[in-house]
Design a protein around this motif. Structure first.
Motif, PDB file in Angstrom:
ATOM      1  N   TYR A  73     -12.080-123.962  13.369  1.00  0.00           N
ATOM      2  CA  TYR A  73     -11.682-123.577  14.895  1.00  0.00           C
ATOM      3  C   TYR A  73     -10.406-123.426  14.380  1.00  0.00           C
ATOM      4  O   TYR A  73      -9.239-122.785  15.484  1.00  0.00           O
ATOM      5  CB  TYR A  73     -11.216-124.971  15.601  1.00  0.00           C
ATOM      6  CG  TYR A  73     -12.718-125.253  16.478  1.00  0.00           C
ATOM      7  CD1 TYR A  73     -13.068-123.974  17.707  1.00  0.00           C
ATOM      8  CD2 TYR A  73     -13.599-125.667  16.271  1.00  0.00           C
ATOM      9  CE1 TYR A  73     -14.446-123.645  18.178  1.00  0.00           C
ATOM     10  CE2 TYR A  73     -14.668-126.118  17.036  1.00  0.00           C
ATOM     11  CZ  TYR A  73     -15.666-124.850  17.790  1.00  0.00           C
ATOM     12  OH  TYR A  73     -16.560-125.525  18.255  1.00  0.00           O
ATOM     13  N   GLU A  74      -9.754-123.687  13.595  1.00  0.00           N
ATOM     14  CA  GLU A  74      -8.510-122.865  12.716  1.00  0.00           C
ATOM     15  C   GLU A  74      -7.967-122.202  12.267  1.00  0.00           C
ATOM     16  O   GLU A  74      -7.036-121.514  13.262  1.00  0.00           O
ATOM     17  CB  GLU A  74      -8.820-123.749  11.214  1.00  0.00           C
ATOM     18  CG  GLU A  74      -7.416-123.677  10.024  1.00  0.00           C
ATOM     19  CD  GLU A  74      -7.278-123.659   8.721  1.00  0.00           C
ATOM     20  OE1 GLU A  74      -6.360-124.009   7.768  1.00  0.00           O
ATOM     21  OE2 GLU A  74      -8.399-123.904   8.138  1.00  0.00           O
ATOM     22  N   ASP A  75      -8.864-121.194  12.435  1.00  0.00           N
ATOM     23  CA  ASP A  75      -8.072-119.569  12.683  1.00  0.00           C
ATOM     24  C   ASP A  75      -7.749-119.269  14.046  1.00  0.00           C
ATOM     25  O   ASP A  75      -6.674-118.224  14.432  1.00  0.00           O
ATOM     26  CB  ASP A  75      -9.332-118.499  12.444  1.00  0.00           C
ATOM     27  CG  ASP A  75      -9.146-117.054  12.691  1.00  0.00           C
ATOM     28  OD1 ASP A  75      -8.187-117.077  11.885  1.00  0.00           O
ATOM     29  OD2 ASP A  75      -9.754-116.719  13.445  1.00  0.00           O
ATOM     30  N   ILE A  76      -8.059-119.904  15.273  1.00  0.00           N
ATOM     31  CA  ILE A  76      -7.880-119.539  16.986  1.00  0.00           C
ATOM     32  C   ILE A  76      -6.931-120.374  17.218  1.00  0.00           C
ATOM     33  O   ILE A  76      -6.630-120.242  18.056  1.00  0.00           O
ATOM     34  CB  ILE A  76      -9.303-119.593  17.993  1.00  0.00           C
ATOM     35  CG1 ILE A  76     -10.392-120.638  17.886  1.00  0.00           C
ATOM     36  CG2 ILE A  76      -9.696-118.580  17.271  1.00  0.00           C
ATOM     37  CD1 ILE A  76     -10.928-120.643  18.971  1.00  0.00           C
ATOM     38  N   LEU A  77      -6.774-121.753  16.391  1.00  0.00           N
ATOM     39  CA  LEU A  77      -5.302-122.503  17.152  1.00  0.00           C
ATOM     40  C   LEU A  77      -4.345-121.752  17.476  1.00  0.00           C
ATOM     41  O   LEU A  77      -3.713-121.041  16.029  1.00  0.00           O
ATOM     42  CB  LEU A  77      -5.315-123.893  16.176  1.00  0.00           C
ATOM     43  CG  LEU A  77      -6.591-124.642  15.756  1.00  0.00           C
ATOM     44  CD1 LEU A  77      -6.548-125.905  15.051  1.00  0.00           C
ATOM     45  CD2 LEU A  77      -7.104-125.649  17.252  1.00  0.00           C
ATOM     46  N   THR A 202     -10.320-133.207  19.835  1.00  0.00           N
ATOM     47  CA  THR A 202      -9.291-133.255  19.213  1.00  0.00           C
ATOM     48  C   THR A 202      -8.551-135.398  19.883  1.00  0.00           C
ATOM     49  O   THR A 202     -10.150-136.135  20.731  1.00  0.00           O
ATOM     50  CB  THR A 202      -8.511-132.791  20.535  1.00  0.00           C
ATOM     51  OG1 THR A 202      -8.405-132.978  21.972  1.00  0.00           O
ATOM     52  CG2 THR A 202      -8.426-131.380  20.368  1.00  0.00           C
ATOM     53  N   ASP A 203      -7.684-135.741  19.888  1.00  0.00           N
ATOM     54  CA  ASP A 203      -7.092-136.699  20.061  1.00  0.00           C
ATOM     55  C   ASP A 203      -7.210-137.506  21.810  1.00  0.00           C
ATOM     56  O   ASP A 203      -7.743-138.067  21.642  1.00  0.00           O
ATOM     57  CB  ASP A 203      -5.892-137.906  19.430  1.00  0.00           C
ATOM     58  CG  ASP A 203      -5.751-139.601  20.217  1.00  0.00           C
ATOM     59  OD1 ASP A 203      -5.995-139.755  19.341  1.00  0.00           O
ATOM     60  OD2 ASP A 203      -4.430-139.063  20.752  1.00  0.00           O
ATOM     61  N   GLY A 296     -16.284-129.066  24.615  1.00  0.00           N
ATOM     62  CA  GLY A 296     -14.760-130.030  24.118  1.00  0.00           C
ATOM     63  C   GLY A 296     -13.251-129.873  24.556  1.00  0.00           C
ATOM     64  O   GLY A 296     -13.112-129.111  25.422  1.00  0.00           O
ATOM     65  N   ALA A 297     -12.646-130.020  23.806  1.00  0.00           N
ATOM     66  CA  ALA A 297     -11.194-129.841  23.629  1.00  0.00           C
ATOM     67  C   ALA A 297     -11.204-127.937  24.149  1.00  0.00           C
ATOM     68  O   ALA A 297     -12.038-127.199  22.663  1.00  0.00           O
ATOM     69  CB  ALA A 297     -10.537-130.088  22.583  1.00  0.00           C
ATOM     70  N   PHE A 401     -11.520-136.729  36.608  1.00  0.00           N
ATOM     71  CA  PHE A 401     -11.127-138.239  35.982  1.00  0.00           C
ATOM     72  C   PHE A 401      -9.684-137.105  35.156  1.00  0.00           C
ATOM     73  O   PHE A 401     -10.479-136.087  34.672  1.00  0.00           O
ATOM     74  CB  PHE A 401     -11.870-138.762  35.048  1.00  0.00           C
ATOM     75  CG  PHE A 401     -13.304-139.592  35.896  1.00  0.00           C
ATOM     76  CD1 PHE A 401     -12.923-140.786  36.693  1.00  0.00           C
ATOM     77  CD2 PHE A 401     -14.373-139.288  36.155  1.00  0.00           C
ATOM     78  CE1 PHE A 401     -13.611-141.470  37.245  1.00  0.00           C
ATOM     79  CE2 PHE A 401     -15.148-139.709  36.871  1.00  0.00           C
ATOM     80  CZ  PHE A 401     -15.270-140.998  37.421  1.00  0.00           C
ATOM     81  N   PRO A 402      -8.820-138.485  34.461  1.00  0.00           N
ATOM     82  CA  PRO A 402      -8.054-137.593  33.767  1.00  0.00           C
ATOM     83  C   PRO A 402      -8.824-137.464  31.648  1.00  0.00           C
ATOM     84  O   PRO A 402      -9.445-138.605  31.944  1.00  0.00           O
ATOM     85  CB  PRO A 402      -7.460-138.062  34.830  1.00  0.00           C
ATOM     86  CG  PRO A 402      -7.537-139.255  34.711  1.00  0.00           C
ATOM     87  CD  PRO A 402      -8.581-139.544  35.233  1.00  0.00           C
ATOM     88  N   VAL A 403      -7.683-136.755  31.387  1.00  0.00           N
ATOM     89  CA  VAL A 403      -7.713-137.169  30.102  1.00  0.00           C
ATOM     90  C   VAL A 403      -6.143-137.508  29.887  1.00  0.00           C
ATOM     91  O   VAL A 403      -5.186-137.961  30.505  1.00  0.00           O
ATOM     92  CB  VAL A 403      -8.246-135.667  29.225  1.00  0.00           C
ATOM     93  CG1 VAL A 403      -9.548-135.498  29.941  1.00  0.00           C
ATOM     94  CG2 VAL A 403      -7.509-134.940  30.139  1.00  0.00           C
ATOM     95  N   LYS A 404      -6.532-137.457  28.445  1.00  0.00           N
ATOM     96  CA  LYS A 404      -5.118-138.735  27.508  1.00  0.00           C
ATOM     97  C   LYS A 404      -3.618-137.496  27.740  1.00  0.00           C
ATOM     98  O   LYS A 404      -2.577-137.648  28.065  1.00  0.00           O
ATOM     99  CB  LYS A 404      -5.266-139.421  26.414  1.00  0.00           C
ATOM    100  CG  LYS A 404      -5.130-138.028  25.056  1.00  0.00           C
ATOM    101  CD  LYS A 404      -3.753-137.908  24.514  1.00  0.00           C
ATOM    102  CE  LYS A 404      -4.072-137.142  23.990  1.00  0.00           C
ATOM    103  NZ  LYS A 404      -2.605-137.317  23.029  1.00  0.00           N
TER     104      LYS A 404
END
Length: 682
Positions: A73-77, A202-203, A296-297, A401-404
């Motif tokens: 996913y590096e290219d589109i971050l 991700t975290d 995912g994220a 539900f919430p995420v961090k």
């Protein structure tokens, strides 16, 4: 076996040819750089394929899994997107407007190899490798826009049949168990399992997974039971027979697997096998900021927004007919499985940083003609689905539900949301019945904003022929829409008029500032927002993402939210702008644009707990289904809520012009509803 051998041969041939591209100089330097980078991505995907195939994925240490996940996913971050060919601005800058936009599309489509590698789909790998080679060959011969368009046109046309069937199989067949196997067979205390999907991690996902590992079995059961019972009760309240159903589609975000595992067990106990489909990732499923499936994220919401209209590259009437033909064939082959499909059970997330998209001139946009084709397709596809998965027999449930990312008080907020999702529905049922009894005296409801809110709206109600046995409003507790806390109706369109305004609202993951919608005879007549410098940009933003390319939409639902506890929780933690519509709609009156809440199930009689039949299941548009379903349904339903602190008045006006206030200046004033104000005082 022979077909698989042929695919394997095509795979190796394509891979060998692509591996040569970085060292070749068969086209202009700018194009050569592009194709070299695309070739390197394909080689990365081949490495990923082999990493999964030989079992290394399940043996690798966490550090290796994280490194490989980042590379995908590096290219589109966001930090790299400014120099990515997946970014239409950069692609056009480097490669020219017409060719750059096309090659930007190719870059995005190649990313569909990520799910293919993890799910070990040879077809998914091969068709994209061959697409790249065909585009490369065309450009080395002659840089011709029309030739490239034709390649993409036939790529979509040729492979849509395979993709449509695969998508439907993932929805209907429990044996397509890629995701459910990860849930049920993985050691969920070892977060390495998050990397088995191929989704971006991700975290946030890690922290959610760790948090749910630490909570008690009783809490997990409480979360899962609320979710699965809501689904079961939805059938019961909707007067539908769940015993004839055999499958349920679970939708969730990575990190919630411990809850989902218990939910799968719960569903199995009531006779339902769980299926799970990945959220859209290519031109065949569509890219969207709003995820649907398991996911995912989101590595970059702007990337999704930039590519949401990529079909403008090829969309025409023939493609629409081709897509419908392929859908029809897939449904016909799976009609037995479709008939026993119960509908989706959705776990939404919230708390992510608000996203305000950048509208780029370089991104594809649907023409006016294509917008009409898109609307036509959605209508016919919806009717086709309803033919095989009947609306009067299916149901759903949604919980959030919430995420961090929601902030420093993540764990506290998570616990508060569990409490909100499991509030005493009997208490709310009684209070809401008091509100309904009052509303049923009315000819129309008057809603006015206060402060900066400019709402001034009249909502016309159906006439009750037998008030002793009939009602306009459904008493909604914790079933399909969790948590508890609303009464809703499908209002009459004739006589519904005025302006709906909210100072700020998030709809389907996008922010709207000073959203203003004018209704005449219950239909949208004007709309605006202040997100952009020009009014025309704001109108296009709304038409694309709220009206979904329709010229107008009816008001399909009017509701009064009663969950003051949820409202106060949002204010306490300063997360009003992050609350999902699922909860936000319970924190004030809300209005839905599009289909009614009873879409495709209007003939099914529905009753409140007091035994009265809810007769307001139709409006003047949905009733047209008998003569032409394309005129009756819009295949969208977007809720817009006025929060209590922007609400000056909500009153019901009787046939005798008596005005009965229900909410004044954000507080419930109707006798019997005083307990709802306790949350404000606390």
């Amino acid at each position: 076996m022979q077909e698989n051998d042929l695919l394997q041969e095509r795979y190796e041939l394509a891979l060998g040819r692509i591996a040569q591209i970085p060292d070749e100089h068969m086209c202009d330097e700018a194009y050569q750089d592009y194709f070299a980078k695309m070739a390197k991505f394909v080689l990365l995907m081949d490495s990923t394929w082999r990493f999964v195939a030989d079992g290394s994925l399940y043996l690798a240490p966490l550090e290796i899994l994280q490194k490989k996940n980042y590379e995908l996913y590096e290219d589109i971050l966001p930090k790299n997107y400014g120099h990515s060919y997946a970014n239409p601005d950069y692609a056009v800058e480097c490669l020219g407007e017409s060719i750059g936009k096309i090659l930007c599309f190719i870059c995005a489509e190649l990313r569909g190899m990520i799910p293919a590698a993890y799910e070990q789909s040879l077809t998914g790998m091969v068709i994209r490798m061959e697409l790249l080679l065909e585009i490369y060959q065309s450009i080395t011969c002659e840089v011709n826009e029309e030739s490239l368009r034709q390649i993409i046109y036939w790529y979509v046309s040729d492979y849509y049949e395979i993709q449509a069937k695969e998508r439907l199989e993932n929805l209907l067949l429990p044996e397509r168990d890629f995701a459910t196997r990860i849930i049920m067979e993985s050691n969920l205390s070892d977060i390495r399992y998050l990397y088995y999907y191929g989704e971006y991690v991700t975290d946030s996902e890690i922290r959610t997974a760790k948090y749910l590992t630490e909570v008690s079995d009783a809490t997990i059961s409480k979360m899962a039971d609320t979710y699965t019972e809501g689904y079961r009760i939805g059938f019961e309240v909707g007067n539908k027979d769940i015993s004839i159903k055999k499958t349920v589609a679970i939708r969730y975000c990575l990190g919630f697997e411990r809850m989902m595992k218990q939910a799968i067990i719960n569903f199995d106990r009531i006779g339902l096998k769980s299926t799970a489909s990945r959220s859209g990732y290519s031109i065949f499923q569509g890219l969207s900021v709003n995820k649907s499936g398991y996911f995912g994220a989101n590595p970059n919401k702007q990337y999704d927004y930039d590519h949401k209209d990529d079909q403008a590259l090829f969309l025409d009437g023939a493609i629409i007919e081709r897509k419908l033909e392929c859908m029809q064939k897939a449904y016909e082959e799976l009609k037995g499985e479709a008939a026993v499909f119960g509908g989706p059970a959705v776990v939404e997330i919230f708390g992510e940083q608000p996203f305000v998209p950048l509208s780029k001139k370089t991104a594809y946009k649907l023409s006016e003609k294509q917008q009409k084709l898109s609307v036509e397709y959605a209508s016919k596809a919806g009717a086709l689905q309803n033919k095989y998965i009947k609306g009067e027999e299916r149901s759903f449930t949604i919980i959030a539900f919430p995420v961090k990312d929601i902030g420093a008080y993540y764990e506290e907020i998570f616990d508060e949301i569990i409490r909100i999702n499991t509030l005493d529905y009997k208490l709310y049922q009684g209070i809401q019945q008091t509100i309904i009894d009052t509303l049923d005296k009315g000819d129309y409801v008057l809603i006015k904003g206060m402060g900066e809110n400019r709402t001034n709206l009249k909502v016309k109600l159906h006439k009750l022929e037998d008030p002793e046995k009939e009602t306009n409003f459904e008493n909604c507790v914790a079933d399909v829409n969790i948590p508890v806390g609303e009464v809703f109706t499908s209002p009459l369109l004739a006589g519904t008029e005025g302006t709906l305004h909210v100072t700020k609202v998030f709809l389907n993951g996008l922010e709207y500032r000073n959203l203003s919608i004018r209704f005449e005879e219950g239909m949208v007549s004007e709309y605006s927002c202040t997100n952009f410098e020009t009014q025309s940009e704001g109108r296009k933003y709304i038409k694309d993402n709220v009206l979904f390319h329709h010229d107008t939409l009816p008001i399909g639902e009017f509701a009064i939210g009663t969950n003051t506890t949820a409202y106060v929780t949002a204010r306490k933690y300063g997360i009003e702008d992050k609350m999902p519509i699922l909860i936000a709609e319970k924190t004030g009156p809300h209005f839905a644009l599009g289909d009614t809440c009873y879409s495709h199930a209007e003939e099914v009689k529905v009753y409140n707990p007091d035994g009265k039949e809810i007769i307001a299941r139709d409006n003047e548009v949905s009733i047209l289904r008998a003569e032409d379903a394309s005129k009756a349904y819009f295949n969208c339903h977007t809720d817009i809520t006025i929060p209590y602190d922007e609400l000056g008045e909500l009153s019901v006006v009787t046939m005798d012009d008596e005005v009965i206030p229900i909410i004044i200046e954000g507080k419930f004033v109707l006798k019997g509803c005083e307990i709802l104000n306790e949350a404000f005082e606390q």
